[in-house]
Each structure stands twice: as C-alpha cells, then as structure tokens.
Design a protein around this motif. Sequence first.
Motif, PDB file in Angstrom:
ATOM      1  N   ILE A 170       0.864  -1.182   0.000  1.00  0.00           N
ATOM      2  CA  ILE A 170       0.000   0.000   0.000  1.00  0.00           C
ATOM      3  C   ILE A 170       0.896   1.225   0.000  1.00  0.00           C
ATOM      4  O   ILE A 170       1.601   1.500   0.982  1.00  0.00           O
ATOM      5  N   PHE A 171       0.894   1.969  -1.089  1.00  0.00           N
ATOM      6  CA  PHE A 171       1.732   3.165  -1.213  1.00  0.00           C
ATOM      7  C   PHE A 171       1.096   4.317  -0.448  1.00  0.00           C
ATOM      8  O   PHE A 171      -0.071   4.661  -0.686  1.00  0.00           O
ATOM      9  N   THR A 222       9.675   5.021 -11.020  1.00  0.00           N
ATOM     10  CA  THR A 222      10.880   4.430 -10.446  1.00  0.00           C
ATOM     11  C   THR A 222      10.594   3.798  -9.099  1.00  0.00           C
ATOM     12  O   THR A 222      11.049   2.688  -8.787  1.00  0.00           O
ATOM     13  N   ARG A 223       9.804   4.485  -8.281  1.00  0.00           N
ATOM     14  CA  ARG A 223       9.505   3.967  -6.947  1.00  0.00           C
ATOM     15  C   ARG A 223       8.620   2.721  -7.016  1.00  0.00           C
ATOM     16  O   ARG A 223       8.831   1.750  -6.281  1.00  0.00           O
ATOM     17  N   GLY A 237      11.817   4.723  -1.519  1.00  0.00           N
ATOM     18  CA  GLY A 237      13.081   5.196  -2.063  1.00  0.00           C
ATOM     19  C   GLY A 237      12.904   6.443  -2.904  1.00  0.00           C
ATOM     20  O   GLY A 237      11.816   7.023  -2.989  1.00  0.00           O
ATOM     21  N   ASP A 238      13.989   6.877  -3.519  1.00  0.00           N
ATOM     22  CA  ASP A 238      14.001   8.109  -4.297  1.00  0.00           C
ATOM     23  C   ASP A 238      13.472   7.884  -5.712  1.00  0.00           C
ATOM     24  O   ASP A 238      13.342   6.754  -6.175  1.00  0.00           O
ATOM     25  N   GLY A 239      13.218   9.011  -6.409  1.00  0.00           N
ATOM     26  CA  GLY A 239      12.851   8.946  -7.817  1.00  0.00           C
ATOM     27  C   GLY A 239      11.396   9.287  -8.054  1.00  0.00           C
ATOM     28  O   GLY A 239      10.621   9.529  -7.124  1.00  0.00           O
ATOM     29  N   ASP A 240      11.030   9.306  -9.325  1.00  0.00           N
ATOM     30  CA  ASP A 240       9.649   9.593  -9.685  1.00  0.00           C
ATOM     31  C   ASP A 240       8.771   8.386  -9.375  1.00  0.00           C
ATOM     32  O   ASP A 240       9.251   7.338  -8.928  1.00  0.00           O
TER      33      ASP A 240
END
Length: 232
Positions: free
Chosen positions: A7-8, A84-85, A78-81
């Motif tokens: 779940i983001f 990417t995540r 984590g990092d990124g758009d």
Amino acid sequence: MSGALAIFVKTPGRSALKTRLAAGTGTAYAQRWYELAAEAVASVAAQAREQFGLTVYWAVAEAGAESAWTGLPTLAQGDGDLGTRMARVHSALVERHGFALLIGADAPQLTASLLGEATRWLAVAGATEPRLSLGPASDGGFWLFGSNTVVPLQAWTRVGYSQADTANRFHESLRPYGSWQTLATLTDVDRAGDLKPVQHALAALAAPTPAQRTLAQWMHDTPAMRDRDASQ
C-alpha cells in the motif's frame, strides 16, 4: 507463491497530502480523509491476507518515516519519480514473494474479493506464465497493478502518471511482458468531485469492514468545505 501487497502511502506531517483534494475541501479535511482512507484500505488488505495468504506492507514515501505507520511491516519507496519507486518496490516483492500487487490509499471502497481476483490470476504455479493485472480508475489512471514477473525499469518510467490516459499508456508500455487481466473500474479520490462517487460506493458495500464504515460515517457527518460553503 505467497504473494505480497504493498500500500503506497505518504505520511501526514512529512508530505503534502491530497493537494488537489485540499484545493476543493480545505487542507484539514483532505488530511483526515486520507488518514481514514488509508486505515480502510489496510483493513481490506488484512482481509485479503487472511483469505489469500498475501503478505501486506506499507510502502512509505518519506525516508525515516516508517515508524509512523503501524500494524503492518513497512518498506521504503526510495528516491525517484513514481514509476521508479513503483518499479523498485514491485521488483523487490516479486523476488521475495513470487508476485506483487501495488495499490494506493485513494480507493477505500475496494474489496478483498477484488484483491482475490488479482491474486488468483497471478498465483500461477511456479510462475511459469508471466501475468499482469490492472485495476483501472474512472479518471483514466489505475488503482491496482500486479504482476508475477519483474518488469524492466524503462517500461515504468516512460509512462506519464496522473494523466487522463495513464492506464492506457501504462498498459501499452507493459503489454509485452505477459498475459493481462483487467479488474473492475473504481473511482479513486484526487479531487473534491470524486468524493460523492466513493461515498456512494462505500454505502453500497455488502460487508464493509469497520474501518470502511468509520470512513463512510465520517464523510456523511463531515461535509467537505465546498459543501459547507454552498449551504451558507
């Protein structure tokens, strides 16, 4: 294969939450709606864990904010758009659990039955057949993606997210990587105009979880700012 569900989420107090919703309802309403919606989604995910054996995680956007999310194990996005995540979390969970489902906290009217449809599709014995599952959203995005195969990063990152054609572009980008299942279309809440359809969908649930009932009752008792303004 046991399978996993992530779940983001973004963390209240650490990130701006539901900014497009807040523009129409006020910041306090948007934040509280998000908190209750995340609890509702987690409650349905817990049902899916019990019924289908999924391992459920919070996938947390902000580094160091994992402790703010309780009741489930956590993962760092984590990092990124966004692409990417999602790719990072998805690939890690496929390697760990055999297949992975990704959802957000924006469609709290989802059901364990829908998650079960995706689970049964992806739980191919031995992962010998690459399969993917997509839950479209009514605004052209999607509320769920799942797969039992690792998808290359560039397939995720060449998609424009939060667009009216995101689901179509996403499907086209990932189409070559397996057989597809399409789930029911749900409304996810991005703007104030999405609240009523979701409220109606919650009211129509045959067996809502207690957290879904709590959200539905709060939405009934707490009109959005634009509704209060209209009544004055």
